[in-house]
Motif scaffolding. Structure first.
Motif, PDB file in Angstrom:
ATOM      1  N   ALA A 151       0.716  -1.236   0.124  1.00 27.77           N
ATOM      2  CA  ALA A 151      -0.097   0.082  -0.086  1.00 27.77           C
ATOM      3  C   ALA A 151       0.941   1.168  -0.046  1.00 27.77           C
ATOM      4  O   ALA A 151       0.530   2.332  -0.745  1.00 27.77           O
ATOM      5  N   VAL A 152       2.051   1.314   0.746  1.00 28.45           N
ATOM      6  CA  VAL A 152       2.709   2.166   0.845  1.00 28.45           C
ATOM      7  C   VAL A 152       3.414   2.609  -0.512  1.00 28.45           C
ATOM      8  O   VAL A 152       3.418   3.927  -1.107  1.00 28.45           O
ATOM      9  N   ALA A 153       4.000   1.636  -1.338  1.00 31.66           N
ATOM     10  CA  ALA A 153       4.732   1.701  -2.873  1.00 31.66           C
ATOM     11  C   ALA A 153       3.419   2.294  -3.640  1.00 31.66           C
ATOM     12  O   ALA A 153       3.649   3.073  -4.324  1.00 31.66           O
ATOM     13  N   SER A 154       2.422   1.563  -3.502  1.00 33.53           N
ATOM     14  CA  SER A 154       1.266   2.018  -4.217  1.00 33.53           C
ATOM     15  C   SER A 154       1.007   3.784  -4.066  1.00 33.53           C
ATOM     16  O   SER A 154       0.688   4.365  -5.097  1.00 33.53           O
ATOM     17  N   LEU A 155       0.934   4.147  -2.937  1.00 32.69           N
ATOM     18  CA  LEU A 155       0.537   5.458  -2.765  1.00 32.69           C
ATOM     19  C   LEU A 155       1.849   6.332  -3.292  1.00 32.69           C
ATOM     20  O   LEU A 155       1.722   7.383  -3.916  1.00 32.69           O
ATOM     21  N   ALA A 156       3.131   5.763  -3.012  1.00 31.98           N
ATOM     22  CA  ALA A 156       4.227   6.597  -3.726  1.00 31.98           C
ATOM     23  C   ALA A 156       3.975   6.565  -5.062  1.00 31.98           C
ATOM     24  O   ALA A 156       4.267   7.606  -5.840  1.00 31.98           O
ATOM     25  N   LEU A 157       3.693   5.528  -5.911  1.00 34.28           N
ATOM     26  CA  LEU A 157       3.472   5.431  -7.320  1.00 34.28           C
ATOM     27  C   LEU A 157       2.480   6.281  -7.635  1.00 34.28           C
ATOM     28  O   LEU A 157       2.527   7.345  -8.723  1.00 34.28           O
ATOM     29  N   ILE A 190      11.842   9.753  -7.986  1.00 36.53           N
ATOM     30  CA  ILE A 190      12.006   9.868  -6.602  1.00 36.53           C
ATOM     31  C   ILE A 190      11.504   8.896  -5.819  1.00 36.53           C
ATOM     32  O   ILE A 190      11.958   8.543  -4.645  1.00 36.53           O
ATOM     33  N   ILE A 191      10.555   8.005  -6.422  1.00 39.22           N
ATOM     34  CA  ILE A 191      10.200   6.930  -5.742  1.00 39.22           C
ATOM     35  C   ILE A 191      10.988   5.685  -5.621  1.00 39.22           C
ATOM     36  O   ILE A 191      10.561   4.743  -4.964  1.00 39.22           O
ATOM     37  N   ALA A 192      11.883   5.569  -6.265  1.00 40.75           N
ATOM     38  CA  ALA A 192      12.675   4.350  -6.602  1.00 40.75           C
ATOM     39  C   ALA A 192      13.330   3.793  -5.179  1.00 40.75           C
ATOM     40  O   ALA A 192      13.115   2.665  -4.987  1.00 40.75           O
ATOM     41  N   PRO A 193      13.939   4.632  -4.355  1.00 39.17           N
ATOM     42  CA  PRO A 193      14.329   4.019  -3.157  1.00 39.17           C
ATOM     43  C   PRO A 193      13.484   3.455  -2.114  1.00 39.17           C
ATOM     44  O   PRO A 193      13.514   2.398  -1.632  1.00 39.17           O
ATOM     45  N   LEU A 194      12.160   4.072  -2.139  1.00 43.80           N
ATOM     46  CA  LEU A 194      10.921   3.484  -1.522  1.00 43.80           C
ATOM     47  C   LEU A 194      10.600   2.065  -2.007  1.00 43.80           C
ATOM     48  O   LEU A 194      10.446   1.263  -1.282  1.00 43.80           O
ATOM     49  N   ILE A 195      10.484   2.067  -3.336  1.00 45.31           N
ATOM     50  CA  ILE A 195       9.756   0.975  -3.944  1.00 45.31           C
ATOM     51  C   ILE A 195      10.814  -0.301  -3.856  1.00 45.31           C
ATOM     52  O   ILE A 195      10.340  -1.297  -3.917  1.00 45.31           O
ATOM     53  N   PHE A 226       7.833  -6.735  -9.662  1.00 47.57           N
ATOM     54  CA  PHE A 226       7.442  -5.590  -9.979  1.00 47.57           C
ATOM     55  C   PHE A 226       8.010  -4.369  -9.438  1.00 47.57           C
ATOM     56  O   PHE A 226       8.576  -3.539 -10.092  1.00 47.57           O
ATOM     57  N   TRP A 227       8.195  -4.130  -8.358  1.00 50.44           N
ATOM     58  CA  TRP A 227       8.489  -3.141  -7.538  1.00 50.44           C
ATOM     59  C   TRP A 227      10.092  -3.079  -7.617  1.00 50.44           C
ATOM     60  O   TRP A 227      10.730  -1.824  -7.980  1.00 50.44           O
ATOM     61  N   LEU A 228      10.729  -4.190  -7.742  1.00 51.84           N
ATOM     62  CA  LEU A 228      12.160  -4.211  -7.922  1.00 51.84           C
ATOM     63  C   LEU A 228      12.854  -3.801  -9.375  1.00 51.84           C
ATOM     64  O   LEU A 228      13.308  -2.960  -9.404  1.00 51.84           O
ATOM     65  N   GLY A 264      -5.423  -1.460  -0.326  1.00 49.94           N
ATOM     66  CA  GLY A 264      -4.262  -2.317   0.112  1.00 49.94           C
ATOM     67  C   GLY A 264      -4.432  -1.930   1.689  1.00 49.94           C
ATOM     68  O   GLY A 264      -4.330  -2.866   2.601  1.00 49.94           O
ATOM     69  N   PHE A 265      -4.516  -0.731   2.028  1.00 50.02           N
ATOM     70  CA  PHE A 265      -4.498  -0.438   3.684  1.00 50.02           C
ATOM     71  C   PHE A 265      -5.758  -1.046   4.186  1.00 50.02           C
ATOM     72  O   PHE A 265      -5.683  -1.365   5.511  1.00 50.02           O
ATOM     73  N   TYR A 266      -6.802  -1.074   3.439  1.00 51.76           N
ATOM     74  CA  TYR A 266      -8.147  -1.455   3.986  1.00 51.76           C
ATOM     75  C   TYR A 266      -8.102  -2.803   4.371  1.00 51.76           C
ATOM     76  O   TYR A 266      -8.390  -3.536   5.197  1.00 51.76           O
ATOM     77  N   ALA A 267      -7.403  -3.766   3.536  1.00 55.46           N
ATOM     78  CA  ALA A 267      -7.473  -5.018   3.568  1.00 55.46           C
ATOM     79  C   ALA A 267      -6.420  -5.343   4.696  1.00 55.46           C
ATOM     80  O   ALA A 267      -6.513  -6.323   5.590  1.00 55.46           O
ATOM     81  N   TRP A 268      -5.343  -4.569   4.752  1.00 54.91           N
ATOM     82  CA  TRP A 268      -4.443  -4.793   5.732  1.00 54.91           C
ATOM     83  C   TRP A 268      -5.082  -4.548   7.336  1.00 54.91           C
ATOM     84  O   TRP A 268      -4.861  -5.325   8.313  1.00 54.91           O
ATOM     85  N   LEU A 269      -5.928  -3.829   7.495  1.00 51.15           N
ATOM     86  CA  LEU A 269      -6.687  -3.401   8.507  1.00 51.15           C
ATOM     87  C   LEU A 269      -7.368  -4.748   8.998  1.00 51.15           C
ATOM     88  O   LEU A 269      -7.510  -5.120  10.322  1.00 51.15           O
TER      89      LEU A 269
END
Length: 195
Positions: free
Chosen positions: A27-33, A46-51, A84-86, A169-174
């Motif tokens: 969910a965090v990577a999706s938010l950054a994307l 700029i999102i590369a390090p995070l993902i 995908f993220w890598l 993703g955050f919803y499912a995580w809850l």
């Protein structure tokens, strides 16, 4: 160690739910994307390090955890998303530093290639996910749509879709977080589309 103490065994695969780690980092990577797509063409680099470190790496951990537990589908899903993220992260960094011999004018085409290839893969993952609770195939089909739109250069619409699947993703995580603490599963994830 004195004579009365004995070594303690380590039990692998004795429990836990890999989703507790895999969903929030997804969910965090999706938010950054989504936020990166809002600011195209400069936004994605700029999102590369995070993902790479924040999501790709931890989704590999999630994949390993699921393998140890014998959860093949969970392992496949998070293994594919880790890929995908890598991949996206390395393409973003590599094209910015000319690691792959891609000229500045070809950076968009390199990103487009990643989006097209993974949109195709995730379409088939969507079909496989139809037997999972409804929120999961919804997430995957939104990803397919977002990647296809990003490949077509429709970055703002793709960004809104990415923000949508991030929220899901955050919803499912809850739900998973509540269950992991012994509480009643909430919020509901929906019944499978195909039983």
């Amino acid at each position: 160690m004195n004579a009365q103490e004995s070594p303690v065994d380590v039990h692998l695969g004795s429990g836990g739910d890999p989703l507790i780690l895999g969903l929030p980092v997804f969910a965090v990577a999706s938010l950054a994307l989504g936020m990166g797509l809002m600011d195209m063409p400069a936004g994605l680099a700029i999102i590369a390090p995070l993902i790479i470190l924040g999501t790709g790496l931890f989704q590999l951990v999630t994949t390993g955890w699921a393998i140890i537990l014998g959860q093949s589908m969970v392992a496949v899903i998070f293994g594919l998303f880790s890929g995908f993220w890598l991949t996206l992260g390395f393409v973003l960094i590599g094209t910015q530093h000319a690691w792959f011999g891609v000229a500045a004018g070809g950076v968009g085409a390199a990103e487009q290639l990643v989006f097209i290839c993974y949109a195709s893969l995730f379409f088939f993952l969507f079909i496989a996910c139809l037997r999972l609770p409804r929120v999961f195939p919804l997430i995957v089909i939104l990803i397919v749509a977002a990647l296809a739109l990003a490949a077509a250069g429709m970055f703002h619409i793709a960004a809104y879709l990415a923000l949508s699947f991030s929220f899901l993703g955050f919803y499912a995580w809850l739900n998973v977080a509540q269950t992991s603490m012994g509480a009643k599963p909430f919020p509901p994830l929906g019944s499978p589309l195909i039983s």
